[in-house]
Design a protein around this motif. Structure first.
Motif, PDB file in Angstrom:
ATOM      1  N   VAL A 135     -10.449   8.705  -6.423  1.00  0.00           N
ATOM      2  CA  VAL A 135     -10.850   8.726  -5.008  1.00  0.00           C
ATOM      3  C   VAL A 135      -9.974   9.629  -4.141  1.00  0.00           C
ATOM      4  O   VAL A 135     -10.298   9.874  -2.976  1.00  0.00           O
ATOM      5  CB  VAL A 135     -10.842   7.298  -4.407  1.00  0.00           C
ATOM      6  CG1 VAL A 135     -11.824   6.404  -5.152  1.00  0.00           C
ATOM      7  CG2 VAL A 135      -9.446   6.689  -4.395  1.00  0.00           C
ATOM      8  N   LEU A 136      -8.892  10.114  -4.700  1.00  0.00           N
ATOM      9  CA  LEU A 136      -7.884  10.825  -3.910  1.00  0.00           C
ATOM     10  C   LEU A 136      -8.443  11.998  -3.108  1.00  0.00           C
ATOM     11  O   LEU A 136      -8.233  12.086  -1.889  1.00  0.00           O
ATOM     12  CB  LEU A 136      -6.756  11.301  -4.824  1.00  0.00           C
ATOM     13  CG  LEU A 136      -5.449  11.634  -4.152  1.00  0.00           C
ATOM     14  CD1 LEU A 136      -4.871  10.430  -3.447  1.00  0.00           C
ATOM     15  CD2 LEU A 136      -4.462  12.153  -5.174  1.00  0.00           C
ATOM     16  N   ASN A 137      -9.152  12.904  -3.745  1.00  0.00           N
ATOM     17  CA  ASN A 137      -9.668  14.070  -3.031  1.00  0.00           C
ATOM     18  C   ASN A 137     -10.656  13.667  -1.931  1.00  0.00           C
ATOM     19  O   ASN A 137     -10.659  14.268  -0.850  1.00  0.00           O
ATOM     20  CB  ASN A 137     -10.307  15.060  -3.994  1.00  0.00           C
ATOM     21  CG  ASN A 137      -9.285  15.704  -4.918  1.00  0.00           C
ATOM     22  OD1 ASN A 137      -8.094  15.730  -4.639  1.00  0.00           O
ATOM     23  ND2 ASN A 137      -9.754  16.211  -6.044  1.00  0.00           N
ATOM     24  N   GLY A 147     -10.791  -6.749  -5.316  1.00  0.00           N
ATOM     25  CA  GLY A 147     -10.782  -5.884  -6.487  1.00  0.00           C
ATOM     26  C   GLY A 147     -10.897  -4.400  -6.186  1.00  0.00           C
ATOM     27  O   GLY A 147     -11.013  -3.594  -7.106  1.00  0.00           O
ATOM     28  N   GLN A 148     -10.856  -4.025  -4.925  1.00  0.00           N
ATOM     29  CA  GLN A 148     -10.973  -2.623  -4.537  1.00  0.00           C
ATOM     30  C   GLN A 148      -9.661  -2.122  -3.937  1.00  0.00           C
ATOM     31  O   GLN A 148      -9.014  -2.833  -3.174  1.00  0.00           O
ATOM     32  CB  GLN A 148     -12.083  -2.449  -3.495  1.00  0.00           C
ATOM     33  CG  GLN A 148     -13.456  -2.840  -3.996  1.00  0.00           C
ATOM     34  CD  GLN A 148     -13.939  -1.952  -5.130  1.00  0.00           C
ATOM     35  OE1 GLN A 148     -13.845  -0.737  -5.046  1.00  0.00           O
ATOM     36  NE2 GLN A 148     -14.441  -2.575  -6.191  1.00  0.00           N
ATOM     37  N   ILE A 149      -9.298  -0.887  -4.268  1.00  0.00           N
ATOM     38  CA  ILE A 149      -8.083  -0.290  -3.718  1.00  0.00           C
ATOM     39  C   ILE A 149      -8.331   0.083  -2.267  1.00  0.00           C
ATOM     40  O   ILE A 149      -9.297   0.778  -1.942  1.00  0.00           O
ATOM     41  CB  ILE A 149      -7.668   0.956  -4.531  1.00  0.00           C
ATOM     42  CG1 ILE A 149      -7.317   0.545  -5.950  1.00  0.00           C
ATOM     43  CG2 ILE A 149      -6.499   1.675  -3.862  1.00  0.00           C
ATOM     44  CD1 ILE A 149      -7.102   1.705  -6.888  1.00  0.00           C
ATOM     45  N   ARG A 150      -7.448  -0.396  -1.410  1.00  0.00           N
ATOM     46  CA  ARG A 150      -7.531  -0.078   0.023  1.00  0.00           C
ATOM     47  C   ARG A 150      -6.443   0.903   0.432  1.00  0.00           C
ATOM     48  O   ARG A 150      -6.560   1.565   1.446  1.00  0.00           O
ATOM     49  CB  ARG A 150      -7.414  -1.348   0.858  1.00  0.00           C
ATOM     50  CG  ARG A 150      -8.467  -2.395   0.567  1.00  0.00           C
ATOM     51  CD  ARG A 150      -9.851  -1.913   0.929  1.00  0.00           C
ATOM     52  NE  ARG A 150     -10.800  -3.005   0.868  1.00  0.00           N
ATOM     53  CZ  ARG A 150     -11.960  -2.951   0.234  1.00  0.00           C
ATOM     54  NH1 ARG A 150     -12.301  -1.842  -0.396  1.00  0.00           N
ATOM     55  NH2 ARG A 150     -12.765  -3.977   0.217  1.00  0.00           N
ATOM     56  N   GLY A 151      -5.361   0.956  -0.352  1.00  0.00           N
ATOM     57  CA  GLY A 151      -4.274   1.870  -0.047  1.00  0.00           C
ATOM     58  C   GLY A 151      -3.235   1.855  -1.151  1.00  0.00           C
ATOM     59  O   GLY A 151      -3.246   0.982  -2.024  1.00  0.00           O
ATOM     60  N   PHE A 203       3.791  10.076  -2.022  1.00  0.00           N
ATOM     61  CA  PHE A 203       2.376  10.094  -1.681  1.00  0.00           C
ATOM     62  C   PHE A 203       1.994   8.726  -1.134  1.00  0.00           C
ATOM     63  O   PHE A 203       2.412   7.706  -1.676  1.00  0.00           O
ATOM     64  CB  PHE A 203       1.552  10.362  -2.946  1.00  0.00           C
ATOM     65  CG  PHE A 203       0.425  11.329  -2.774  1.00  0.00           C
ATOM     66  CD1 PHE A 203      -0.703  10.977  -2.053  1.00  0.00           C
ATOM     67  CD2 PHE A 203       0.478  12.577  -3.351  1.00  0.00           C
ATOM     68  CE1 PHE A 203      -1.747  11.866  -1.913  1.00  0.00           C
ATOM     69  CE2 PHE A 203      -0.558  13.474  -3.224  1.00  0.00           C
ATOM     70  CZ  PHE A 203      -1.682  13.119  -2.493  1.00  0.00           C
ATOM     71  N   ALA A 204       1.206   8.699  -0.103  1.00  0.00           N
ATOM     72  CA  ALA A 204       0.691   7.440   0.440  1.00  0.00           C
ATOM     73  C   ALA A 204      -0.691   7.706   1.002  1.00  0.00           C
ATOM     74  O   ALA A 204      -0.951   8.781   1.550  1.00  0.00           O
ATOM     75  CB  ALA A 204       1.612   6.895   1.526  1.00  0.00           C
ATOM     76  N   GLY A 205      -1.569   6.752   0.849  1.00  0.00           N
ATOM     77  CA  GLY A 205      -2.913   6.919   1.379  1.00  0.00           C
ATOM     78  C   GLY A 205      -3.588   5.591   1.627  1.00  0.00           C
ATOM     79  O   GLY A 205      -3.283   4.592   0.984  1.00  0.00           O
ATOM     80  N   THR A 206      -4.511   5.615   2.574  1.00  0.00           N
ATOM     81  CA  THR A 206      -5.331   4.455   2.900  1.00  0.00           C
ATOM     82  C   THR A 206      -6.790   4.880   2.853  1.00  0.00           C
ATOM     83  O   THR A 206      -7.140   5.967   3.338  1.00  0.00           O
ATOM     84  CB  THR A 206      -5.001   3.923   4.310  1.00  0.00           C
ATOM     85  OG1 THR A 206      -3.616   3.571   4.359  1.00  0.00           O
ATOM     86  CG2 THR A 206      -5.823   2.701   4.663  1.00  0.00           C
ATOM     87  N   THR A 261      -6.062  -0.361  10.217  1.00  0.00           N
ATOM     88  CA  THR A 261      -6.085  -1.817  10.031  1.00  0.00           C
ATOM     89  C   THR A 261      -4.718  -2.391   9.675  1.00  0.00           C
ATOM     90  O   THR A 261      -4.603  -3.597   9.481  1.00  0.00           O
ATOM     91  CB  THR A 261      -7.085  -2.210   8.925  1.00  0.00           C
ATOM     92  OG1 THR A 261      -6.642  -1.649   7.683  1.00  0.00           O
ATOM     93  CG2 THR A 261      -8.500  -1.728   9.245  1.00  0.00           C
ATOM     94  N   GLY A 262      -3.696  -1.536   9.569  1.00  0.00           N
ATOM     95  CA  GLY A 262      -2.352  -2.013   9.257  1.00  0.00           C
ATOM     96  C   GLY A 262      -1.972  -1.928   7.791  1.00  0.00           C
ATOM     97  O   GLY A 262      -0.857  -2.301   7.424  1.00  0.00           O
ATOM     98  N   ILE A 263      -2.866  -1.442   6.946  1.00  0.00           N
ATOM     99  CA  ILE A 263      -2.551  -1.344   5.516  1.00  0.00           C
ATOM    100  C   ILE A 263      -1.375  -0.402   5.293  1.00  0.00           C
ATOM    101  O   ILE A 263      -0.444  -0.708   4.556  1.00  0.00           O
ATOM    102  CB  ILE A 263      -3.781  -0.894   4.708  1.00  0.00           C
ATOM    103  CG1 ILE A 263      -4.856  -1.983   4.759  1.00  0.00           C
ATOM    104  CG2 ILE A 263      -3.401  -0.565   3.269  1.00  0.00           C
ATOM    105  CD1 ILE A 263      -6.207  -1.553   4.220  1.00  0.00           C
ATOM    106  N   GLY A 264      -1.413   0.759   5.923  1.00  0.00           N
ATOM    107  CA  GLY A 264      -0.321   1.723   5.771  1.00  0.00           C
ATOM    108  C   GLY A 264       1.003   1.139   6.218  1.00  0.00           C
ATOM    109  O   GLY A 264       2.013   1.248   5.515  1.00  0.00           O
ATOM    110  N   LYS A 265       1.012   0.508   7.386  1.00  0.00           N
ATOM    111  CA  LYS A 265       2.256  -0.092   7.898  1.00  0.00           C
ATOM    112  C   LYS A 265       2.775  -1.163   6.945  1.00  0.00           C
ATOM    113  O   LYS A 265       3.978  -1.285   6.729  1.00  0.00           O
ATOM    114  CB  LYS A 265       2.032  -0.678   9.288  1.00  0.00           C
ATOM    115  CG  LYS A 265       1.928   0.364  10.361  1.00  0.00           C
ATOM    116  CD  LYS A 265       1.776  -0.265  11.730  1.00  0.00           C
ATOM    117  CE  LYS A 265       1.600   0.810  12.776  1.00  0.00           C
ATOM    118  NZ  LYS A 265       1.381   0.261  14.107  1.00  0.00           N
ATOM    119  N   THR A 266       1.868  -1.932   6.369  1.00  0.00           N
ATOM    120  CA  THR A 266       2.276  -2.969   5.422  1.00  0.00           C
ATOM    121  C   THR A 266       2.891  -2.354   4.173  1.00  0.00           C
ATOM    122  O   THR A 266       3.929  -2.822   3.684  1.00  0.00           O
ATOM    123  CB  THR A 266       1.070  -3.858   5.049  1.00  0.00           C
ATOM    124  OG1 THR A 266       0.547  -4.455   6.243  1.00  0.00           O
ATOM    125  CG2 THR A 266       1.464  -4.945   4.065  1.00  0.00           C
TER     126      THR A 266
END
Length: 156
Positions: A17-19, A50-54, A72-75, A82-87
């Motif tokens: 899913v990265l690209n 069961g799904q990757i959110r970040g 590397f980091a991604g959401t 939604t705060g996933i990155g901050k978490t």
């Protein structure tokens, strides 16, 4: 939302899913499987139903053991804001702080305005580069010819 250490089994779902998450930019080559194998203790994945959110891939510097680096980091685009990155960043910072780190470093591309804005918003500072353009310090040829970068750091 479940935050856990990455595993090698997370590699294929992330790289697939990265690209797309980067709007079609070719990013997959920048994230080889070795990060999912050798940096499990400092790299994390956020999953829901069961799904990757970040995800966040980072490590403690071998050269400067008091510094950590986020590679590397991604959401998932539908879950940004939604705060996933901050978490994920908080989990990483807490982990590397326990390992003796007092700063976190990362680089991003000058074309990635969302990344620049995000890291500035969460308290990262730009390291002075050799060009200042559009309120951004740029390190020209940081990763080779035509591979300029914006370098960020945060004391923790």
């Amino acid at each position: 939302m479940i935050i856990s250490a990455v595993s090698e089994t997370n590699y294929l779902p992330v790289i697939t899913v990265l690209n797309d998450w980067w709007g079609g930019r070719q990013m997959a080559d920048m994230l080889p499987k070795l990060f999912f194998k050798h940096f499990k203790n400092t790299s994390f994945i956020a999953e829901e139903e069961g799904q990757i959110r970040g995800f966040l891939i980072g490590f403690v510097s071998q050269t400067y053991p008091d510094q950590a680096y986020i590679h590397f980091a991604g959401t998932h685009p539908a879950y940004r804001g939604t705060g996933i990155g901050k978490t994920l960043y908080a989990k990483f910072i807490g982990t590397v702080k326990e390992k003796g780190c007092n700063s976190v470093h990362l680089v991003t591309s000058p074309v990635n305005q969302n990344s620049i804005a995000y890291h500035t918003r969460i308290g990262f500072a730009m390291e002075k580069g050799d060009v200042f353009k559009d309120n951004v310090w740029i390190h020209t040829a940081y990763d080779g010819p035509n591979e300029d970068r914006v370098v960020f750091f945060k004391n923790i």
